[in-house]
Design a protein around this motif. Structure first.
Motif, short mmCIF file in Angstrom:
data_model
loop_
_atom_site.label_atom_id
_atom_site.label_comp_id
_atom_site.label_asym_id
_atom_site.label_seq_id
_atom_site.Cartn_x
_atom_site.Cartn_y
_atom_site.Cartn_z
N ASN A 11 0.82 -1.21 0.00
CA ASN A 11 0.00 0.00 0.00
C ASN A 11 0.86 1.26 0.00
O ASN A 11 0.49 2.28 -0.59
CB ASN A 11 -0.94 0.00 1.21
N GLN A 192 -6.05 -3.99 5.68
CA GLN A 192 -5.09 -3.49 4.70
C GLN A 192 -5.41 -3.97 3.28
O GLN A 192 -5.11 -3.26 2.31
CB GLN A 192 -3.67 -3.90 5.10
N ALA A 196 -6.05 -1.44 0.21
CA ALA A 196 -5.33 -1.50 -1.06
C ALA A 196 -6.29 -1.31 -2.23
O ALA A 196 -6.01 -0.57 -3.18
CB ALA A 196 -4.60 -2.84 -1.17
#
Length: 394
Positions: A11, A192, A196
């Protein structure tokens, strides 16, 4: 390294790539400040990924945790700011600062809450959601209504909503007993991975909006005559087709104009003076034309004005005003310069007969020049057979 840590690194690089792209776009876009705000916002927000790694592996995670929270919030505020400028919505600098400070105050409240409490995630993610949903609201409330604008608003709503979804997931899965434990949790992997996807989605949508704007500007330049500031022949013809297709009373007219003895102006005073005459006549058209009129320079010294929803009588009156205005064109230091124009006017008989209208106006213009120049000549449509006759009107 855990799966969540890998997502953090990925990311981070995604954010950096989008930041670099927007920095490049700022060079070409008329929305330079907007592109730079997007670039700065994505760059600062991407720093949270490194900060989260610092929280997980540094000896003193406290400062890293604050940096992780603050960088995301600052990045979102800058993105909101850029969206507001792009869509002409109010977002003063003091409001940006107040929003950031409010979010950081909320974070200090979170520090005193047990991470196992179900409301922990909502207090933590709430400012993120508020800023992002406010940006979406600005897009919805703006006057821009293209499909891409609506798509951006929807993506921003989804992005704002995802913070609330993560808050709910934190309540179910647990964000870890300590900030350092976050990176090892299943919640971190899911959080996460969602992040992304949304970074890519929001970044691509913002990039698409600015790219389409650049394309529209370049397309407008390609269809515009740089000397007169009016549409060139191709741009004029496209604009006339769009104007004819719009609903209205069905009465349209065109005025064709040719500046008289323009070659002699160039030969006597020089081409730079001829260029200045073209510029002044373009200014006359722009300042005199009614709203909705289509203006074009379709040749060297030949111009055209299309008047939608106007009778041929109105077009003749406007052509007479233009003829009189042309005689007032003067250039400093050239008292002997005299500028006149000949005008041909024709109505649009039917929506699909624009070429016939232009031919009739050209014939009327030719008649005006043959009859002595500096005059207006009107082409009148006969019912049967479909021909036109010419009538001088001065």
């Amino acid at each position: 390294m855990s799966a969540a840590a890998i997502f953090l690194v990925v990311n981070f690089f995604i954010g950096l790539c989008f930041s670099a792209v927007f920095a490049v776009v700022s060079i070409y876009s008329r929305w330079r400040s907007v592109a730079l705000l997007f670039s700065a916002g994505l760059f600062i927000a991407s720093l949270t990924m490194l900060s989260e790694l610092g929280v997980a592996y540094a000896e003193h995670p406290g400062p890293w945790a604050m940096a992780a929270y603050g960088s995301v919030l600052a990045g979102l505020v800058l993105l909101h700011w850029g969206v507001s400028v792009l869509y002409d919505r109010p977002f003063p600098k003091w409001f940006a600062m107040a929003t950031f400070l409010f979010g950081m105050m909320a974070y200090t409240v979170v520090l005193d809450l047990p991470r196992s409490w179900w409301g922990y995630g909502f207090v933590y993610q709430g400012p993120y959601a508020l800023v992002t949903l406010s940006a979406a609201m600005n897009v919805f409330l703006s006057e821009r209504r293209t499909m891409m604008d609506r798509a951006l608003a929807i993506v921003l709503v989804l992005s704002g909503g995802h913070f609330l979804v993560k808050a709910a997931l934190a309540a179910v899965l647990g964000p870890g007993s300590t900030p350092s434990a976050y990176v090892s949790t299943n919640y971190a992997v899911i959080s996460q991975s969602i992040t992304a996807v949304l970074i890519v989605a929001v970044g691509l949508m913002l990039l698409a909006v600015l790219t389409l704007d650049i394309m529209a500007v370049e397309r407008g330049r390609a269809e515009r005559d740089s000397l007169s500031g009016l549409a060139n022949r191709g741009g004029f013809e496209k604009a006339v087709k769009r104007a004819v297709s719009r609903p209205g009373n069905g009465q349209h007219a065109v005025i064709m104009c040719d500046l008289d003895h323009f070659k002699s102006i160039n030969d006597t005073y020089g081409h730079h003076v001829g260029d200045m005459v073209i510029e002044r006549f373009g200014e006359l058209l722009r300042s005199s034309a009614p709203q909705g009129a289509v203006l074009g320079r379709i040749g060297g010294e030949e111009f055209a004005v299309f008047l939608p929803n106007a009778t041929v009588e109105v077009a003749v009156l406007f052509a007479q005003a233009l003829r009189a205005g042309t005689t007032t064109i003067s250039l400093a230091g050239l008292p002997t310069l005299k500028v006149t124009g000949s005008f041909g006017v024709a109505p649009l008989a039917a929506r699909d007969e624009t070429e016939q209208m232009f031919r009739q106006a050209d014939m009327a213009l030719y008649e005006a020049k043959r009859s002595g120049r500096n005059r207006v000549c009107q082409a009148e449509q006969q019912q049967a057979p479909r021909q036109s006759h010419l009538r001088p009107v001065n």
